[in-house]
Scaffold this motif. Structure first.
Motif, PDB file in Angstrom:
ATOM      1  N   PHE A 199       0.809  -1.217   0.000  1.00  0.00           N
ATOM      2  CA  PHE A 199       0.000   0.000   0.000  1.00  0.00           C
ATOM      3  C   PHE A 199       0.841   1.266   0.000  1.00  0.00           C
ATOM      4  O   PHE A 199       0.351   2.339   0.303  1.00  0.00           O
ATOM      5  CB  PHE A 199      -0.941   0.001   1.205  1.00  0.00           C
ATOM      6  N   GLY A 200       2.118   1.153  -0.312  1.00  0.00           N
ATOM      7  CA  GLY A 200       2.985   2.320  -0.325  1.00  0.00           C
ATOM      8  C   GLY A 200       4.329   2.016   0.293  1.00  0.00           C
ATOM      9  O   GLY A 200       4.976   1.035  -0.049  1.00  0.00           O
ATOM     10  N   ILE A 201       4.729   2.833   1.249  1.00  0.00           N
ATOM     11  CA  ILE A 201       6.044   2.719   1.875  1.00  0.00           C
ATOM     12  C   ILE A 201       5.938   1.982   3.204  1.00  0.00           C
ATOM     13  O   ILE A 201       5.020   2.216   3.987  1.00  0.00           O
ATOM     14  CB  ILE A 201       6.643   4.127   2.115  1.00  0.00           C
ATOM     15  N   ASN A 202       6.897   1.114   3.445  1.00  0.00           N
ATOM     16  CA  ASN A 202       7.024   0.467   4.740  1.00  0.00           C
ATOM     17  C   ASN A 202       8.407   0.821   5.280  1.00  0.00           C
ATOM     18  O   ASN A 202       9.392   0.775   4.542  1.00  0.00           O
ATOM     19  CB  ASN A 202       6.869  -1.048   4.621  1.00  0.00           C
ATOM     20  N   ILE A 203       8.470   1.192   6.539  1.00  0.00           N
ATOM     21  CA  ILE A 203       9.742   1.535   7.169  1.00  0.00           C
ATOM     22  C   ILE A 203      10.035   0.497   8.240  1.00  0.00           C
ATOM     23  O   ILE A 203       9.219   0.262   9.127  1.00  0.00           O
ATOM     24  CB  ILE A 203       9.698   2.940   7.806  1.00  0.00           C
ATOM     25  N   GLY A 204      11.185  -0.135   8.122  1.00  0.00           N
ATOM     26  CA  GLY A 204      11.575  -1.157   9.089  1.00  0.00           C
ATOM     27  C   GLY A 204      13.077  -1.170   9.244  1.00  0.00           C
ATOM     28  O   GLY A 204      13.771  -0.247   8.819  1.00  0.00           O
ATOM     29  N   GLY A 205      13.573  -2.250   9.798  1.00  0.00           N
ATOM     30  CA  GLY A 205      15.002  -2.393  10.019  1.00  0.00           C
ATOM     31  C   GLY A 205      15.601  -3.424   9.071  1.00  0.00           C
ATOM     32  O   GLY A 205      15.186  -3.552   7.916  1.00  0.00           O
ATOM     33  N   ALA A 206      16.549  -4.199   9.598  1.00  0.00           N
ATOM     34  CA  ALA A 206      17.236  -5.208   8.786  1.00  0.00           C
ATOM     35  C   ALA A 206      16.262  -6.244   8.240  1.00  0.00           C
ATOM     36  O   ALA A 206      16.427  -6.728   7.114  1.00  0.00           O
ATOM     37  CB  ALA A 206      18.322  -5.881   9.612  1.00  0.00           C
ATOM     38  N   GLU A 207      15.232  -6.581   9.012  1.00  0.00           N
ATOM     39  CA  GLU A 207      14.248  -7.561   8.549  1.00  0.00           C
ATOM     40  C   GLU A 207      13.510  -7.054   7.312  1.00  0.00           C
ATOM     41  O   GLU A 207      13.237  -7.810   6.391  1.00  0.00           O
ATOM     42  CB  GLU A 207      13.232  -7.888   9.650  1.00  0.00           C
ATOM     43  N   GLN A 208      13.177  -5.773   7.284  1.00  0.00           N
ATOM     44  CA  GLN A 208      12.493  -5.196   6.127  1.00  0.00           C
ATOM     45  C   GLN A 208      13.401  -5.228   4.900  1.00  0.00           C
ATOM     46  O   GLN A 208      12.962  -5.529   3.796  1.00  0.00           O
ATOM     47  CB  GLN A 208      12.032  -3.772   6.412  1.00  0.00           C
ATOM     48  N   ARG A 209      14.689  -4.936   5.112  1.00  0.00           N
ATOM     49  CA  ARG A 209      15.645  -4.979   4.000  1.00  0.00           C
ATOM     50  C   ARG A 209      15.746  -6.404   3.454  1.00  0.00           C
ATOM     51  O   ARG A 209      15.733  -6.621   2.239  1.00  0.00           O
ATOM     52  CB  ARG A 209      17.019  -4.471   4.423  1.00  0.00           C
ATOM     53  N   MET A 210      15.816  -7.408   4.336  1.00  0.00           N
ATOM     54  CA  MET A 210      15.891  -8.802   3.893  1.00  0.00           C
ATOM     55  C   MET A 210      14.637  -9.197   3.115  1.00  0.00           C
ATOM     56  O   MET A 210      14.718  -9.875   2.089  1.00  0.00           O
ATOM     57  CB  MET A 210      16.114  -9.720   5.095  1.00  0.00           C
ATOM     58  N   PHE A 211      13.478  -8.763   3.571  1.00  0.00           N
ATOM     59  CA  PHE A 211      12.223  -9.040   2.885  1.00  0.00           C
ATOM     60  C   PHE A 211      12.244  -8.418   1.488  1.00  0.00           C
ATOM     61  O   PHE A 211      11.844  -9.046   0.510  1.00  0.00           O
ATOM     62  CB  PHE A 211      11.054  -8.493   3.714  1.00  0.00           C
ATOM     63  N   TRP A 212      12.735  -7.180   1.400  1.00  0.00           N
ATOM     64  CA  TRP A 212      12.832  -6.477   0.118  1.00  0.00           C
ATOM     65  C   TRP A 212      13.762  -7.225  -0.835  1.00  0.00           C
ATOM     66  O   TRP A 212      13.426  -7.437  -2.002  1.00  0.00           O
ATOM     67  CB  TRP A 212      13.310  -5.048   0.357  1.00  0.00           C
TER      68      TRP A 212
END
Length: 168
Positions: free
Chosen positions: A138-151
């Motif tokens: 739905f747009g932007i998600n802000i996270g940490g290392a876990e979000q980067r790994m998911f990306w």
């Protein structure tokens, strides 16, 4: 633009993070509807405007003087913002919410007006990593290392993304 971004982060810390949207009042109850395509980081006297674009595949980064409401709403709705500082930052009151380094993934455009990239990561002096992913449903998600790994896991197989690292 990269120079302007560096200068802003050299001189100020992240003071607040805003999510914009609109309020619709129905039957006396106000409902907030966020537009997760846009986030604003308040840094000193300016704002870092983050916008998910190209069907949530790219991130536009601009430096602006105020929050902009770049979406259409009905006349009975009110544009608004809400602070997500306490949700996003580990310690929202810390004086160490200063940026130590920036990693820009897939930098495509960097001109006087904006940066266009695949994603961006802000590494703070307090050790927190803010990975800004414009490919969220739905747009932007802000996270940490876990979000980067998911990306990274969701990149097309074999895709290599360049990294532009800026030390502040």
């Amino acid at each position: 633009m990269l120079e302007k971004l560096t200068d802003i982060f050299k001189n100020s810390s992240i003071q607040d993070i805003y999510l914009v949207g609109f309020v619709d009042i129905e039957d006396g109850i106000a409902n907030f509807y966020p537009d997760m395509r846009f986030y604003y980081f308040e840094i000193g006297e300016q704002f870092l405007e983050l916008e998910s674009m190209d069907q949530y595949s790219k991130l536009s980064v601009n430096i602006v003087d105020s929050i902009r409401y770049k979406f259409e709403i009905d006349e009975d709705m009110q544009p608004c913002k809400t602070s997500v500082n306490q949700i996003v930052l580990t310690d929202s009151m810390s004086t160490k919410n200063t940026v130590k380094s920036i990693i820009i993934y897939g930098l495509e455009v960097s001109n006087r007006e904006q940066i266009i990239c695949d994603s961006i990561q802000l590494n703070l002096n307090n050790g927190q990593e803010l990975f800004i992913d414009p490919s969220f449903y739905f747009g932007i998600n802000i996270g940490g290392a876990e979000q980067r790994m998911f990306w990274v896991e969701n990149l097309a197989y074999g895709t290599k993304v360049s990294e532009t690292i800026i030390e502040i």
